[in-house]
Design a protein around this motif. Structure first.
Motif, short mmCIF file in Angstrom:
data_model
loop_
_atom_site.label_atom_id
_atom_site.label_comp_id
_atom_site.label_asym_id
_atom_site.label_seq_id
_atom_site.Cartn_x
_atom_site.Cartn_y
_atom_site.Cartn_z
N PHE A 65 0.63 -1.27 -0.31
CA PHE A 65 -0.36 -0.29 -0.21
C PHE A 65 0.89 0.92 0.32
O PHE A 65 1.48 1.14 1.30
CB PHE A 65 -1.21 0.00 1.11
N GLN A 66 0.80 2.47 -1.15
CA GLN A 66 1.70 3.46 -1.42
C GLN A 66 1.25 4.74 -0.24
O GLN A 66 2.21 4.94 0.15
CB GLN A 66 1.41 3.96 -2.34
N ASN A 67 0.07 4.60 -0.06
CA ASN A 67 -0.19 5.23 1.56
C ASN A 67 -0.96 4.64 2.55
O ASN A 67 -2.31 4.17 2.06
CB ASN A 67 -1.35 6.35 0.54
N TYR A 121 -14.11 -0.46 3.92
CA TYR A 121 -14.49 -1.47 3.39
C TYR A 121 -13.62 -2.62 4.01
O TYR A 121 -12.35 -2.33 4.18
CB TYR A 121 -13.94 -1.52 1.68
N VAL A 122 -14.36 -3.62 4.49
CA VAL A 122 -13.37 -4.65 4.77
C VAL A 122 -13.14 -5.77 4.33
O VAL A 122 -14.29 -6.54 3.61
CB VAL A 122 -14.04 -4.95 6.82
N TYR A 123 -11.74 -6.43 4.20
CA TYR A 123 -11.84 -7.42 3.49
C TYR A 123 -11.51 -9.07 4.54
O TYR A 123 -9.90 -8.42 5.19
CB TYR A 123 -10.65 -7.66 2.70
N ALA A 139 1.72 -6.25 -5.84
CA ALA A 139 2.11 -4.26 -6.33
C ALA A 139 1.20 -3.32 -5.90
O ALA A 139 2.45 -2.79 -4.79
CB ALA A 139 2.67 -4.75 -6.95
N ASP A 140 0.20 -3.15 -6.40
CA ASP A 140 -0.71 -2.58 -5.79
C ASP A 140 -1.78 -2.53 -5.00
O ASP A 140 -3.19 -3.47 -5.83
CB ASP A 140 -0.92 -1.44 -7.16
N PHE A 179 -5.76 -3.98 -6.36
CA PHE A 179 -5.90 -5.23 -5.34
C PHE A 179 -7.47 -5.89 -5.29
O PHE A 179 -8.44 -6.17 -5.86
CB PHE A 179 -5.18 -6.26 -5.33
N PHE A 180 -7.90 -4.91 -3.98
CA PHE A 180 -8.78 -4.83 -4.12
C PHE A 180 -10.21 -4.23 -3.61
O PHE A 180 -10.76 -4.70 -3.83
CB PHE A 180 -8.78 -4.74 -2.25
#
Length: 191
Positions: A44-46, A88-90, A182-183, A187-188
């Motif tokens: 996660f970039q941020n 959002y919860v995964y 990677a991103d 993805f999510f």
């Protein structure tokens, strides 16, 4: 719900609930030593709008200590992402194969983690005298990663789960059993 609210929850959570970080990657270790998939790295970039929770058997003692002789069966990790004012919860589980038995077990583990996260939210709200976190007001997704020689996206609704949709994600890991996303935002976002 704001990024600041999620950051406060993340900062308040004990270290045992957080996976290890390596740069911008959250390192998710698979608990089952027999699994082909040993590790998933989420980039996660941020990280201001993300919280990753891992109920690791070794470090999250409540899994072992809550009931005599019975270990809680939790999912491998939970990803919380704040987008605008929505949470959002995964709930994510890792399995070595996509079988009826593994899908059923994954759903039981995810249900256990749903109870756990609801408990965390309610107690956080009580301690902070707030009403910020409520699992009923979140967009909840259930994900099962399983080993496949070729990664692709697939979703089905397993039988006998009252319509709960379990997103089945085949992943191809490297020779060390590591799969890297990677991103993780993109993805999510697919679910």
């Amino acid at each position: 719900m704001t990024n600041s609210d999620l950051r406060k929850l993340r900062d308040a959570a004990i270290a045992h609930l957080k996976p290890k970080l390596k740069g911008k990657n959250f390192i998710i270790k698979e608990n089952d030593s027999r699994s082909i998939i040993k590790e998933i790295n989420l980039c996660f970039q941020n990280r201001d709008d993300v919280l990753v929770i891992q109920q690791d058997i070794e470090t999250c003692k409540v899994i072992d200590d809550l009931f005599e002789g019975k270990r809680l069966e939790s999912c491998d990790f939970i990803v919380l992402i704040c987008k605008k004012t929505n949470l959002y919860v995964y709930f994510c589980e890792i399995k070595s194969s996509n079988t009826e038995l593994n899908r059923s077990k994954a759903m039981r583990q995810i249900q256990s983690s749903t109870y756990f996260l609801d408990f965390v939210f309610k107690n956080y709200n009580h301690c902070k005298e707030s009403k910020i976190f409520d699992l009923d007001n979140c967009e909840v997704k259930k994900v099962m990663f399983y080993y496949s020689a070729i990664s692709q996206k697939n979703s089905i609704t397993p039988k006998n789960n009252k319509g709960d949709k379990l997103h089945l994600i085949p992943i191809a890991c490297d020779e060390n059993g590591i799969f890297e996303i990677a991103d993780a935002y993109s993805f999510f976002d697919r679910f």
